[in-house]
Design an enzyme around this catalytic site. Sequence first.
Site, short mmCIF file in Angstrom:
data_model
loop_
_atom_site.label_atom_id
_atom_site.label_comp_id
_atom_site.label_asym_id
_atom_site.label_seq_id
_atom_site.Cartn_x
_atom_site.Cartn_y
_atom_site.Cartn_z
N GLY A 117 -6.57 23.04 9.19
CA GLY A 117 -5.79 22.20 8.27
C GLY A 117 -5.99 20.72 8.55
CE LYS A 188 -7.94 28.57 8.46
NZ LYS A 188 -6.47 28.65 8.53
N1 HSE Z 1 -3.18 29.87 4.77
C1 HSE Z 1 -3.75 28.99 5.74
C2 HSE Z 1 -2.85 28.97 6.96
C3 HSE Z 1 -3.91 27.63 5.15
O1 HSE Z 1 -1.72 29.46 6.87
O2 HSE Z 1 -3.27 28.50 8.00
C4 HSE Z 1 -4.69 26.66 6.00
O3 HSE Z 1 -5.99 27.10 6.22
#
Ligand code: HSE
Length: 379
Positions: A117, A188
């Site tokens: 994020g 990720k």
């Molecule tokens: N859905 C993802 C999370 C959003 O909760 O981390 C960010 O990548």
Amino acid sequence: MNIALLGCGVVGGGVLEIAEKRADMSVKYVLVRRDKPELGEKAVKDINVILNDPEVDTVVEVMGGLSPAYEYVRAALRAGKNVVTANKHLVAHYYKELVELAEEHGAAFRCTPAVGGGIPWLVNLERVKRLDSVRSFCGIMNGTTNFILDAMHTNGSDFAEVLAQAQELGYAEADPSADIDGLDIQRKAVITANVAFDACLCEADVPVFGIRSVCAADIAAADGRGRICKMLAFGEKGTSGVSCYVEPCFVPAGELEAAVSTNRNVISFDTELTGKESFYGQGAGRYPTAYNAVADCVDIMNGVKSFYTRSFRSVPVDNGAAVHPYYVRFNGADDFLDSVSVEDCGEGVITMPVPVSKMHDWAAKAKEADPELFIAGLM
Ligand code: HSE
């Protein structure tokens, strides 16, 4: 910089707001599926308007999903436009193709908001590799699952209620299965492992067990052992390949990861020269994620061109050497589980150290017999 924004949801709206306040960039178009009168003349529904406008030098993709994001990003790179994306599914799935396409067309391709994020994780991973070698990484890479597990531990919250809150706060994916089944973290982990180890892993290489079935008894079992249940991703360079997997873990209460609350993430690398360094912050949400997308645009304006790594080695993934005990809650009789169990723990058992590959293979089959099965590695 003249930007075309693909998508204007939670993150896209944030990008628009931040970018529009800057003097050095302007958002010329916003590609939308539905009418958005508040966007005025910026709103377009045809990607070709963007692709055929030579004034647009950079495309910021925040629509998510594989299609049509893949077709649009591929076309933008082919048209020589820089691409910034927050879409981890897209990058993990088409990793090699998109990185090579960008290089072939002299376009920049960046995806810092795709992992962590608002945390500048990938840029620091790239930076440390300039003079050091990454041995391993580990971390909490998903805001939604951390928000859920934290609320279950601290307030005894109900899983479904707290998931709904995470959706309202804009942390969860459009389909929150990607969060609670660990697929978002798997993507990720793929991107991180590829950058960290100059590898070319795909999603199927990375075994994952999610938190869909976690219940109050599992949280109580972790608490009872002085531990906190967290969703973690791991990657490690071995002598001939890499290990990479995603699973819930019971983390000792004094460890860094155990202290990470709400939607926050912490991701660490361990390198030969610098040792362990950790990066902490908001792993999901409108402004943190949008911030990293705009920061990528600024990096591109400052001349950043290449991806975080330019090497792709085809390396085998082997989770056989990663070995640790597990907490397992399984309803039924099972020879394997009987053979590795060493003690009871609430409604589950604790096993002797078991290879990660073996436990994940077993759990994938055992889930068919007991869909409520829950496993967690013991750190
Ligand atoms: N859905 C993802 C999370 C959003 O909760 O981390 C960010 O990548």
